[in-house]
Write a protein that holds these residues in place. Sequence first.
Motif, PDB file in Angstrom:
ATOM      1  N   MET A 273       0.598  -1.562  -0.021  1.00  9.81           N
ATOM      2  CA  MET A 273      -0.285  -0.090   0.209  1.00  9.81           C
ATOM      3  C   MET A 273       0.918   1.135   0.169  1.00  9.81           C
ATOM      4  SD  MET A 273      -2.946   0.929  -0.622  1.00  9.81           S
ATOM      5  CE  MET A 273      -3.827  -0.719   0.161  1.00  9.81           C
ATOM      6  N   PRO A 274       2.106   1.618   0.785  1.00  8.81           N
ATOM      7  CA  PRO A 274       2.557   2.592   0.224  1.00  8.81           C
ATOM      8  C   PRO A 274       3.262   2.836  -0.957  1.00  8.81           C
ATOM      9  CG  PRO A 274       3.662   1.461   2.314  1.00  8.81           C
ATOM     10  CD  PRO A 274       2.704   0.543   1.963  1.00  8.81           C
ATOM     11  N   ALA A 275       3.347   1.850  -1.862  1.00 10.98           N
ATOM     12  CA  ALA A 275       3.644   2.386  -2.547  1.00 10.98           C
ATOM     13  C   ALA A 275       2.375   2.899  -3.378  1.00 10.98           C
ATOM     14  CB  ALA A 275       3.971   0.637  -3.790  1.00 10.98           C
ATOM     15  N   VAL A 276       1.361   1.918  -3.462  1.00 15.94           N
ATOM     16  CA  VAL A 276      -0.062   3.385  -4.213  1.00 15.94           C
ATOM     17  C   VAL A 276       0.525   4.596  -3.404  1.00 15.94           C
ATOM     18  CG1 VAL A 276      -2.372   2.513  -4.079  1.00 15.94           C
ATOM     19  CG2 VAL A 276      -0.968   0.805  -4.668  1.00 15.94           C
ATOM     20  N   THR A 277       0.994   4.919  -2.089  1.00 18.90           N
ATOM     21  CA  THR A 277       0.227   6.220  -1.942  1.00 18.90           C
ATOM     22  C   THR A 277       1.301   6.984  -2.288  1.00 18.90           C
ATOM     23  OG1 THR A 277      -0.608   5.155   0.318  1.00 18.90           O
ATOM     24  CG2 THR A 277       0.505   7.417   0.591  1.00 18.90           C
ATOM     25  N   ARG A 278       2.366   6.656  -2.137  1.00 15.28           N
ATOM     26  CA  ARG A 278       3.339   7.544  -2.716  1.00 15.28           C
ATOM     27  C   ARG A 278       3.080   7.690  -4.281  1.00 15.28           C
ATOM     28  NH1 ARG A 278       6.048  10.969  -1.632  1.00 15.28           N
ATOM     29  NH2 ARG A 278       7.024  10.311   0.217  1.00 15.28           N
ATOM     30  N   THR A 279       2.614   6.384  -5.100  1.00 19.47           N
ATOM     31  CA  THR A 279       2.567   6.601  -6.459  1.00 19.47           C
ATOM     32  C   THR A 279       1.132   7.782  -6.561  1.00 19.47           C
ATOM     33  OG1 THR A 279       3.068   4.754  -7.206  1.00 19.47           O
ATOM     34  CG2 THR A 279       1.298   5.397  -8.644  1.00 19.47           C
ATOM     35  N   PHE A 280       0.401   7.977  -6.007  1.00 16.39           N
ATOM     36  CA  PHE A 280      -1.199   9.104  -6.312  1.00 16.39           C
ATOM     37  C   PHE A 280      -0.155  10.264  -6.106  1.00 16.39           C
ATOM     38  CE2 PHE A 280      -3.952  11.517  -3.943  1.00 16.39           C
ATOM     39  CZ  PHE A 280      -4.833  11.461  -4.880  1.00 16.39           C
ATOM     40  N   ARG A 281       0.186  10.271  -5.019  1.00 20.25           N
ATOM     41  CA  ARG A 281       0.871  11.950  -4.358  1.00 20.25           C
ATOM     42  C   ARG A 281       1.907  11.995  -5.501  1.00 20.25           C
ATOM     43  NH1 ARG A 281       3.886  10.645   0.276  1.00 20.25           N
ATOM     44  NH2 ARG A 281       4.387  13.247   0.069  1.00 20.25           N
TER      45      ARG A 281
ATOM     46  N   TRP B 292      -9.926  12.692   0.994  1.00 16.32           N
ATOM     47  CA  TRP B 292      -9.907  11.230   2.149  1.00 16.32           C
ATOM     48  C   TRP B 292     -11.576  11.591   1.230  1.00 16.32           C
ATOM     49  CZ3 TRP B 292      -6.813  10.520   6.744  1.00 16.32           C
ATOM     50  CH2 TRP B 292      -5.753  10.926   6.424  1.00 16.32           C
ATOM     51  N   GLU B 293     -11.975  12.815   1.526  1.00 19.60           N
ATOM     52  CA  GLU B 293     -12.981  12.836   1.944  1.00 19.60           C
ATOM     53  C   GLU B 293     -13.648  12.679   0.017  1.00 19.60           C
ATOM     54  OE1 GLU B 293     -15.771  12.988   3.876  1.00 19.60           O
ATOM     55  OE2 GLU B 293     -14.022  13.058   5.381  1.00 19.60           O
ATOM     56  N   ALA B 294     -13.121  12.703  -1.119  1.00 15.26           N
ATOM     57  CA  ALA B 294     -13.489  13.299  -1.587  1.00 15.26           C
ATOM     58  C   ALA B 294     -13.648  11.560  -2.326  1.00 15.26           C
ATOM     59  CB  ALA B 294     -12.505  14.033  -2.729  1.00 15.26           C
ATOM     60  N   GLY B 295     -13.278  10.349  -1.611  1.00 13.46           N
ATOM     61  CA  GLY B 295     -13.060   9.008  -2.434  1.00 13.46           C
ATOM     62  C   GLY B 295     -13.085   9.114  -3.659  1.00 13.46           C
ATOM     63  N   SER B 296     -11.880   9.737  -4.227  1.00 16.96           N
ATOM     64  CA  SER B 296     -11.167   9.713  -5.684  1.00 16.96           C
ATOM     65  C   SER B 296     -10.575   8.243  -5.656  1.00 16.96           C
ATOM     66  CB  SER B 296     -10.904  10.549  -6.355  1.00 16.96           C
ATOM     67  OG  SER B 296     -10.072  10.338  -5.237  1.00 16.96           O
TER      68      SER B 296
ATOM     69  N   ASN C  77      -9.572   4.616   3.622  1.00 15.50           N
ATOM     70  CA  ASN C  77      -9.120   4.316   5.178  1.00 15.50           C
ATOM     71  C   ASN C  77      -7.739   3.679   5.698  1.00 15.50           C
ATOM     72  OD1 ASN C  77     -12.361   3.925   5.624  1.00 15.50           O
ATOM     73  ND2 ASN C  77     -12.824   2.048   4.885  1.00 15.50           N
ATOM     74  N   GLU C  78      -7.964   3.100   4.965  1.00 18.00           N
ATOM     75  CA  GLU C  78      -6.373   2.182   5.248  1.00 18.00           C
ATOM     76  C   GLU C  78      -5.603   3.675   5.280  1.00 18.00           C
ATOM     77  OE1 GLU C  78      -4.555  -0.810   5.244  1.00 18.00           O
ATOM     78  OE2 GLU C  78      -6.657  -1.191   5.748  1.00 18.00           O
ATOM     79  N   GLN C  79      -5.282   4.224   5.189  1.00 17.47           N
ATOM     80  CA  GLN C  79      -4.753   5.837   4.764  1.00 17.47           C
ATOM     81  C   GLN C  79      -5.267   6.792   6.651  1.00 17.47           C
ATOM     82  OE1 GLN C  79      -1.807   6.343   2.745  1.00 17.47           O
ATOM     83  NE2 GLN C  79      -2.917   4.503   1.784  1.00 17.47           N
ATOM     84  N   ARG C  80      -5.878   6.574   6.511  1.00 16.88           N
ATOM     85  CA  ARG C  80      -6.247   7.459   7.675  1.00 16.88           C
ATOM     86  C   ARG C  80      -6.396   6.363   9.063  1.00 16.88           C
ATOM     87  NH1 ARG C  80     -11.933   8.103   5.159  1.00 16.88           N
ATOM     88  NH2 ARG C  80     -12.129  10.611   5.294  1.00 16.88           N
TER      89      ARG C  80
ATOM     90  N   ASP D 221      -6.752   7.173  15.735  1.00 20.01           N
ATOM     91  CA  ASP D 221      -7.244   5.940  15.703  1.00 20.01           C
ATOM     92  C   ASP D 221      -8.440   5.956  17.205  1.00 20.01           C
ATOM     93  OD1 ASP D 221      -7.806   3.151  17.435  1.00 20.01           O
ATOM     94  OD2 ASP D 221      -5.918   2.678  17.660  1.00 20.01           O
ATOM     95  N   PRO D 222      -9.653   5.540  16.425  1.00 17.77           N
ATOM     96  CA  PRO D 222     -10.152   5.765  17.784  1.00 17.77           C
ATOM     97  C   PRO D 222     -10.001   5.127  19.255  1.00 17.77           C
ATOM     98  CG  PRO D 222     -11.049   5.468  15.646  1.00 17.77           C
ATOM     99  CD  PRO D 222      -9.696   4.750  15.416  1.00 17.77           C
ATOM    100  N   ASP D 223      -9.374   4.628  19.191  1.00 18.63           N
ATOM    101  CA  ASP D 223      -8.734   4.383  20.161  1.00 18.63           C
ATOM    102  C   ASP D 223      -7.648   4.201  21.188  1.00 18.63           C
ATOM    103  OD1 ASP D 223     -11.076   2.440  20.360  1.00 18.63           O
ATOM    104  OD2 ASP D 223     -10.191   0.470  19.257  1.00 18.63           O
TER     105      ASP D 223
END
Length: 342
Positions: A1-9, A104-108, A115-118, A123-125
């Motif tokens: 997932m980090p690779a996906v994150t960086r690719t998007f950014r 995140w809110e845009a949902g695109s 959710n994974e990024q959040r 963390d609610p807990d």
Amino acid sequence: MPAVTRTFRTFAAVGTVVFLLALSGVAHADDDLGNGTQGEQDANLTDDGNLSVSAGGVRFDHSKNGKGGKAGALTSSTSWSPPPCWYAPKYSPEELQAYLEPIWEAGSTGHEWDNEQRKKYTDPDDPEKDFNKHKSGKGYWWDSYVDKSFPPGWDSCTKDYFWVDQGDPPPADVENAVTPEVLAELAYSEIRVPGTEVTLAPAQATKVNLPTWSWLDGAEFQPVSVTASVPEIGIYATATAEPVALKIEPGTPDAETYPASGVCEINNGRIGEPYAKGKANRTPPCGVKYLRSSGDGTFPLQATVTWEVHWNGSGGAGGDLPDGEFGATQDVVVQEIQSVNR
């Protein structure tokens, strides 16, 4: 997932740069700390009236840099090059949240990915895992920045946002995270040195088999420097370039140089020696002798100055960086000596 994150950014950063280039010509790929807008450049006048520019999370002071229309950047004399990208402080906890939440809110990017990024930052807990807001004013989220010219490797900084407490060094395993040495390397890329058009005597046209004296205006060839700093974490470095030699390449194999190597060392702060009346029978300390005429054309004389570069920075750090070179070509007319028969 980090690779996906960086690719998007990465794609987002490139798209932003293209858009901003179209609007204003600014070529920085990321924002400065607290600006909140990617691609912007912040310029301010210092107390002494000199322009200080923030770019890529780093503030550059060019007040002691080379100036003039013919000034140019150094080219390393080795295969070394300044970092194409680097990491520096970028967001406070609140700023990072303000930047990421709309994405995140845009949902695109997809509900699952969002959710994974959040989960990386909230963390609610665990109330303290809220973008590190409990550490507001005690550190920064760091991120990558890109050299404005997009050199090879500009997209190699792929690490996601990471937190560094105020006063702590960045993680040792993060390459090109700003330190005094990295700042010195970035300052190197900002150095500009004077143009290298040499003065020749004779000035208009030299003659075959007669020595031509060559020199540079010593007043222009003084040390120049650029300071790079990140005030938010109190580090800085100054890279200073000093001229050490002038290399002359005549532009034809039918020529001899003085000295034979073609490299004129700096002597008492001077590069070469100006010609003056009474020196006609002397060998110039720096110059060239053409062995044939340039005919109806010219010879492209190349003059290149070598600059030694050293640096010093916060915490007593310092050292040497690779020599840099900057040169220019000028056309030289070489004529046959005309004799008169009586």
